[in-house]
Design a protein around this motif. Sequence first.
Motif, PDB file in Angstrom:
ATOM      1  N   CYS A  22     -41.162 -37.784 -27.512  1.00 44.25           N
ATOM      2  CA  CYS A  22     -41.923 -37.504 -26.220  1.00 44.25           C
ATOM      3  C   CYS A  22     -42.460 -36.260 -26.387  1.00 44.25           C
ATOM      4  CB  CYS A  22     -41.195 -37.877 -25.216  1.00 44.25           C
ATOM      5  SG  CYS A  22     -41.937 -37.511 -23.596  1.00 44.25           S
ATOM      6  N   ALA A  23     -43.907 -35.941 -26.365  1.00 43.29           N
ATOM      7  CA  ALA A  23     -44.580 -34.780 -26.073  1.00 43.29           C
ATOM      8  C   ALA A  23     -44.837 -34.527 -24.540  1.00 43.29           C
ATOM      9  CB  ALA A  23     -45.826 -34.773 -26.828  1.00 43.29           C
ATOM     10  N   ALA A  24     -44.240 -33.407 -24.008  1.00 42.92           N
ATOM     11  CA  ALA A  24     -44.470 -32.933 -22.559  1.00 42.92           C
ATOM     12  C   ALA A  24     -45.379 -31.855 -22.362  1.00 42.92           C
ATOM     13  CB  ALA A  24     -42.943 -32.656 -22.169  1.00 42.92           C
ATOM     14  N   SER A  25     -46.224 -31.961 -21.366  1.00 39.39           N
ATOM     15  CA  SER A  25     -47.089 -30.813 -21.034  1.00 39.39           C
ATOM     16  C   SER A  25     -47.380 -30.754 -19.316  1.00 39.39           C
ATOM     17  CB  SER A  25     -48.384 -30.981 -21.619  1.00 39.39           C
ATOM     18  OG  SER A  25     -49.126 -32.254 -21.253  1.00 39.39           O
ATOM     19  N   GLY A  26     -47.913 -29.705 -18.974  1.00 38.08           N
ATOM     20  CA  GLY A  26     -48.145 -29.680 -17.497  1.00 38.08           C
ATOM     21  C   GLY A  26     -47.082 -29.224 -16.693  1.00 38.08           C
ATOM     22  N   PHE A  27     -45.810 -28.890 -17.209  1.00 38.62           N
ATOM     23  CA  PHE A  27     -44.856 -28.478 -16.515  1.00 38.62           C
ATOM     24  C   PHE A  27     -43.808 -27.697 -17.269  1.00 38.62           C
ATOM     25  CE2 PHE A  27     -41.484 -31.351 -17.601  1.00 38.62           C
ATOM     26  CZ  PHE A  27     -42.112 -32.272 -18.419  1.00 38.62           C
ATOM     27  N   THR A  28     -42.894 -26.933 -16.986  1.00 36.65           N
ATOM     28  CA  THR A  28     -42.145 -25.971 -17.379  1.00 36.65           C
ATOM     29  C   THR A  28     -41.014 -26.993 -18.033  1.00 36.65           C
ATOM     30  OG1 THR A  28     -42.552 -24.260 -15.737  1.00 36.65           O
ATOM     31  CG2 THR A  28     -40.610 -24.113 -17.480  1.00 36.65           C
ATOM     32  N   PHE A  29     -41.249 -27.427 -19.150  1.00 38.61           N
ATOM     33  CA  PHE A  29     -40.163 -28.381 -19.594  1.00 38.61           C
ATOM     34  C   PHE A  29     -38.847 -27.915 -19.976  1.00 38.61           C
ATOM     35  CE2 PHE A  29     -39.264 -32.142 -22.377  1.00 38.61           C
ATOM     36  CZ  PHE A  29     -38.381 -31.676 -23.467  1.00 38.61           C
ATOM     37  N   SER A  30     -38.644 -26.596 -20.324  1.00 37.32           N
ATOM     38  CA  SER A  30     -37.358 -26.057 -20.450  1.00 37.32           C
ATOM     39  C   SER A  30     -36.455 -25.896 -19.250  1.00 37.32           C
ATOM     40  CB  SER A  30     -37.411 -24.834 -21.291  1.00 37.32           C
ATOM     41  OG  SER A  30     -38.252 -23.817 -20.412  1.00 37.32           O
ATOM     42  N   ALA A  31     -37.103 -26.054 -18.197  1.00 42.15           N
ATOM     43  CA  ALA A  31     -36.429 -26.022 -16.817  1.00 42.15           C
ATOM     44  C   ALA A  31     -36.047 -27.320 -16.144  1.00 42.15           C
ATOM     45  CB  ALA A  31     -37.277 -25.324 -15.873  1.00 42.15           C
ATOM     46  N   ASN A  32     -36.431 -28.419 -16.852  1.00 37.93           N
ATOM     47  CA  ASN A  32     -36.203 -29.784 -16.323  1.00 37.93           C
ATOM     48  C   ASN A  32     -35.496 -30.766 -17.204  1.00 37.93           C
ATOM     49  OD1 ASN A  32     -38.148 -30.342 -13.866  1.00 37.93           O
ATOM     50  ND2 ASN A  32     -39.226 -29.066 -15.219  1.00 37.93           N
ATOM     51  N   ALA A  33     -34.518 -31.318 -16.332  1.00 37.04           N
ATOM     52  CA  ALA A  33     -33.630 -32.508 -17.239  1.00 37.04           C
ATOM     53  C   ALA A  33     -34.626 -33.598 -17.369  1.00 37.04           C
ATOM     54  CB  ALA A  33     -32.536 -32.940 -16.190  1.00 37.04           C
ATOM     55  N   MET A  34     -34.261 -34.216 -18.649  1.00 42.37           N
ATOM     56  CA  MET A  34     -35.203 -35.353 -18.919  1.00 42.37           C
ATOM     57  C   MET A  34     -34.245 -36.558 -19.339  1.00 42.37           C
ATOM     58  SD  MET A  34     -38.308 -34.281 -19.119  1.00 42.37           S
ATOM     59  CE  MET A  34     -39.046 -35.556 -20.177  1.00 42.37           C
ATOM     60  N   ASN A  35     -34.899 -38.014 -19.017  1.00 46.36           N
ATOM     61  CA  ASN A  35     -34.336 -38.988 -19.377  1.00 46.36           C
ATOM     62  C   ASN A  35     -35.108 -40.045 -20.361  1.00 46.36           C
ATOM     63  OD1 ASN A  35     -32.361 -39.072 -16.868  1.00 46.36           O
ATOM     64  ND2 ASN A  35     -34.299 -38.356 -16.370  1.00 46.36           N
ATOM     65  N   TRP A  36     -34.626 -40.932 -20.949  1.00 46.75           N
ATOM     66  CA  TRP A  36     -35.141 -41.836 -21.537  1.00 46.75           C
ATOM     67  C   TRP A  36     -34.671 -43.479 -20.910  1.00 46.75           C
ATOM     68  CZ3 TRP A  36     -38.800 -41.864 -25.391  1.00 46.75           C
ATOM     69  CH2 TRP A  36     -39.020 -40.842 -26.181  1.00 46.75           C
ATOM     70  N   VAL A  37     -35.701 -43.980 -20.523  1.00 48.27           N
ATOM     71  CA  VAL A  37     -35.261 -45.397 -19.861  1.00 48.27           C
ATOM     72  C   VAL A  37     -36.393 -46.468 -20.573  1.00 48.27           C
ATOM     73  CG1 VAL A  37     -35.110 -44.617 -17.702  1.00 48.27           C
ATOM     74  CG2 VAL A  37     -37.390 -45.413 -18.327  1.00 48.27           C
ATOM     75  N   ARG A  38     -35.876 -47.628 -20.572  1.00 51.47           N
ATOM     76  CA  ARG A  38     -36.427 -48.833 -21.185  1.00 51.47           C
ATOM     77  C   ARG A  38     -36.574 -50.022 -20.493  1.00 51.47           C
ATOM     78  NH1 ARG A  38     -31.672 -50.267 -25.406  1.00 51.47           N
ATOM     79  NH2 ARG A  38     -30.365 -51.357 -24.122  1.00 51.47           N
ATOM     80  N   GLN A  39     -37.686 -50.808 -20.578  1.00 53.33           N
ATOM     81  CA  GLN A  39     -37.793 -52.153 -20.063  1.00 53.33           C
ATOM     82  C   GLN A  39     -38.274 -53.131 -20.917  1.00 53.33           C
ATOM     83  OE1 GLN A  39     -41.142 -52.293 -17.170  1.00 53.33           O
ATOM     84  NE2 GLN A  39     -40.139 -53.604 -15.953  1.00 53.33           N
ATOM     85  N   ALA A  40     -37.120 -54.191 -20.915  1.00 54.39           N
ATOM     86  CA  ALA A  40     -36.972 -55.156 -21.943  1.00 54.39           C
ATOM     87  C   ALA A  40     -38.141 -56.397 -21.192  1.00 54.39           C
ATOM     88  CB  ALA A  40     -35.831 -55.812 -22.133  1.00 54.39           C
ATOM     89  N   PRO A  41     -38.525 -57.060 -22.130  1.00 54.58           N
ATOM     90  CA  PRO A  41     -39.677 -58.274 -21.478  1.00 54.58           C
ATOM     91  C   PRO A  41     -38.932 -58.881 -20.288  1.00 54.58           C
ATOM     92  CG  PRO A  41     -39.541 -58.417 -23.960  1.00 54.58           C
ATOM     93  CD  PRO A  41     -38.566 -57.414 -23.548  1.00 54.58           C
ATOM     94  N   GLY A  42     -39.685 -59.176 -19.202  1.00 61.55           N
ATOM     95  CA  GLY A  42     -39.277 -59.811 -18.056  1.00 61.55           C
ATOM     96  C   GLY A  42     -38.233 -59.188 -17.361  1.00 61.55           C
ATOM     97  N   LYS A  43     -37.697 -57.964 -17.537  1.00 61.33           N
ATOM     98  CA  LYS A  43     -36.619 -57.298 -17.094  1.00 61.33           C
ATOM     99  C   LYS A  43     -36.898 -55.905 -16.089  1.00 61.33           C
ATOM    100  CE  LYS A  43     -33.037 -59.475 -19.860  1.00 61.33           C
ATOM    101  NZ  LYS A  43     -31.717 -59.091 -20.694  1.00 61.33           N
ATOM    102  N   GLY A  44     -36.007 -55.579 -15.268  1.00 65.22           N
ATOM    103  CA  GLY A  44     -36.544 -54.289 -14.658  1.00 65.22           C
ATOM    104  C   GLY A  44     -36.089 -53.002 -15.772  1.00 65.22           C
TER     105      GLY A  44
END
Length: 114
Positions: A22-44
Amino acid sequence: QVQLVESGGGLVQPGGSLRLACAASGFTFSANAMNWVRQAPGKGLEWVSHINPGGSFVNYADSVKGRFTISRDNARNMLYLQMNSLKPEDTAVYYCVKSNSGARGPGTQVTVSS
Protein backbone atom coordinates in the motif's frame (compact mmCIF):
# COMPACT_ATOMS: atom_id res chain seq x y z
CA GLN A 1 -5.38 14.83 0.50
CA VAL A 2 -5.01 11.31 1.79
CA GLN A 3 -4.23 8.80 -0.93
CA LEU A 4 -3.79 5.07 -0.45
CA VAL A 5 -3.15 2.69 -3.33
CA GLU A 6 -3.01 -1.06 -2.81
CA SER A 7 -1.25 -3.51 -5.11
CA GLY A 8 -0.01 -7.08 -5.20
CA GLY A 9 -3.25 -9.01 -5.35
CA GLY A 10 -3.93 -11.84 -7.75
CA LEU A 11 -4.93 -15.45 -8.19
CA VAL A 12 -3.04 -17.98 -6.08
CA GLN A 13 -3.50 -21.64 -5.26
CA PRO A 14 -4.34 -22.77 -1.73
CA GLY A 15 -1.16 -22.88 0.33
CA GLY A 16 0.46 -20.18 -1.74
CA SER A 17 1.72 -16.75 -0.81
CA LEU A 18 1.19 -13.15 -1.82
CA ARG A 19 2.64 -9.87 -0.64
CA LEU A 20 0.33 -6.89 -0.70
CA ALA A 21 1.63 -3.34 -0.70
CA CYS A 22 0.00 0.00 0.00
CA ALA A 23 1.52 3.29 -1.14
CA ALA A 24 0.50 6.20 1.08
CA SER A 25 0.63 9.92 0.40
CA GLY A 26 -1.01 13.17 1.46
CA PHE A 27 -0.41 12.74 5.18
CA THR A 28 2.38 12.06 7.65
CA PHE A 29 2.53 8.31 7.23
CA SER A 30 5.07 7.74 9.99
CA ALA A 31 2.75 9.35 12.56
CA ASN A 32 -0.25 7.16 11.82
CA ALA A 33 -1.30 3.66 12.74
CA MET A 34 -2.46 1.62 9.78
CA ASN A 35 -4.65 -1.40 9.20
CA TRP A 36 -5.50 -3.98 6.60
CA VAL A 37 -9.13 -4.93 6.22
CA ARG A 38 -10.84 -7.18 3.71
CA GLN A 39 -14.23 -7.78 2.21
CA ALA A 40 -15.20 -11.19 0.93
CA PRO A 41 -17.89 -11.54 -1.74
CA GLY A 42 -21.30 -10.83 -0.25
CA LYS A 43 -19.91 -10.07 3.21
CA GLY A 44 -19.06 -7.02 5.27
CA LEU A 45 -15.68 -5.55 6.03
CA GLU A 46 -13.43 -7.68 8.22
CA TRP A 47 -10.48 -6.23 10.09
CA VAL A 48 -7.30 -8.22 9.39
CA SER A 49 -4.32 -6.53 11.01
CA HIS A 50 -3.04 -3.39 12.71
CA ILE A 51 0.37 -1.78 13.06
CA ASN A 52 1.33 1.20 15.20
CA PRO A 53 3.14 4.22 13.75
CA GLY A 54 6.63 2.98 14.58
CA GLY A 55 5.98 -0.61 13.58
CA SER A 56 6.78 -1.97 17.04
CA PHE A 57 3.28 -3.21 17.82
CA VAL A 58 1.14 -5.37 15.59
CA ASN A 59 -1.95 -7.50 16.02
CA TYR A 60 -4.01 -9.81 13.88
CA ALA A 61 -7.44 -11.29 13.53
CA ASP A 62 -7.56 -14.85 14.78
CA SER A 63 -8.42 -16.01 11.27
CA VAL A 64 -5.01 -14.92 9.92
CA LYS A 65 -2.76 -15.14 12.98
CA GLY A 66 0.38 -17.14 12.26
CA ARG A 67 -0.08 -16.86 8.49
CA PHE A 68 -0.06 -13.11 7.76
CA THR A 69 2.57 -10.53 8.68
CA ILE A 70 2.01 -6.79 8.58
CA SER A 71 4.94 -4.41 8.24
CA ARG A 72 5.73 -0.88 7.17
CA ASP A 73 8.55 1.19 5.71
CA ASN A 74 8.12 4.72 6.99
CA ALA A 75 11.00 6.02 4.87
CA ARG A 76 9.10 4.97 1.75
CA ASN A 77 5.55 5.57 3.03
CA MET A 78 4.69 1.94 2.37
CA LEU A 79 2.54 -0.60 4.19
CA TYR A 80 2.80 -4.33 3.51
CA LEU A 81 0.94 -7.53 4.19
CA GLN A 82 2.78 -10.80 3.68
CA MET A 83 0.22 -13.58 3.31
CA ASN A 84 1.34 -17.20 3.55
CA SER A 85 -0.52 -20.51 3.63
CA LEU A 86 -3.44 -18.90 1.87
CA LYS A 87 -6.85 -20.52 2.08
CA PRO A 88 -9.92 -20.18 -0.14
CA GLU A 89 -11.63 -18.28 2.67
CA ASP A 90 -8.97 -15.58 2.35
CA THR A 91 -10.51 -14.62 -0.99
CA ALA A 92 -11.51 -10.97 -0.70
CA VAL A 93 -10.74 -7.44 -1.71
CA TYR A 94 -8.01 -6.17 0.60
CA TYR A 95 -7.81 -2.54 1.67
CA CYS A 96 -5.26 -0.54 3.61
CA VAL A 97 -6.91 1.81 6.03
CA LYS A 98 -5.56 4.83 7.86
CA SER A 99 -6.47 4.66 11.52
CA ASN A 100 -8.63 7.43 13.02
CA SER A 101 -9.93 8.73 9.68
CA GLY A 102 -10.86 5.39 8.17
CA ALA A 103 -9.60 6.51 4.79
CA ARG A 104 -8.87 3.58 2.49
CA GLY A 105 -7.73 2.85 -1.00
CA PRO A 106 -9.60 1.24 -3.90
CA GLY A 107 -8.43 -2.21 -2.79
CA THR A 108 -6.70 -5.15 -4.43
CA GLN A 109 -8.39 -8.45 -5.23
CA VAL A 110 -6.99 -11.65 -3.75
CA THR A 111 -8.42 -14.91 -5.05
CA VAL A 112 -7.35 -18.23 -3.57
CA SER A 113 -8.49 -21.10 -5.73
CA SER A 114 -7.21 -24.25 -7.36
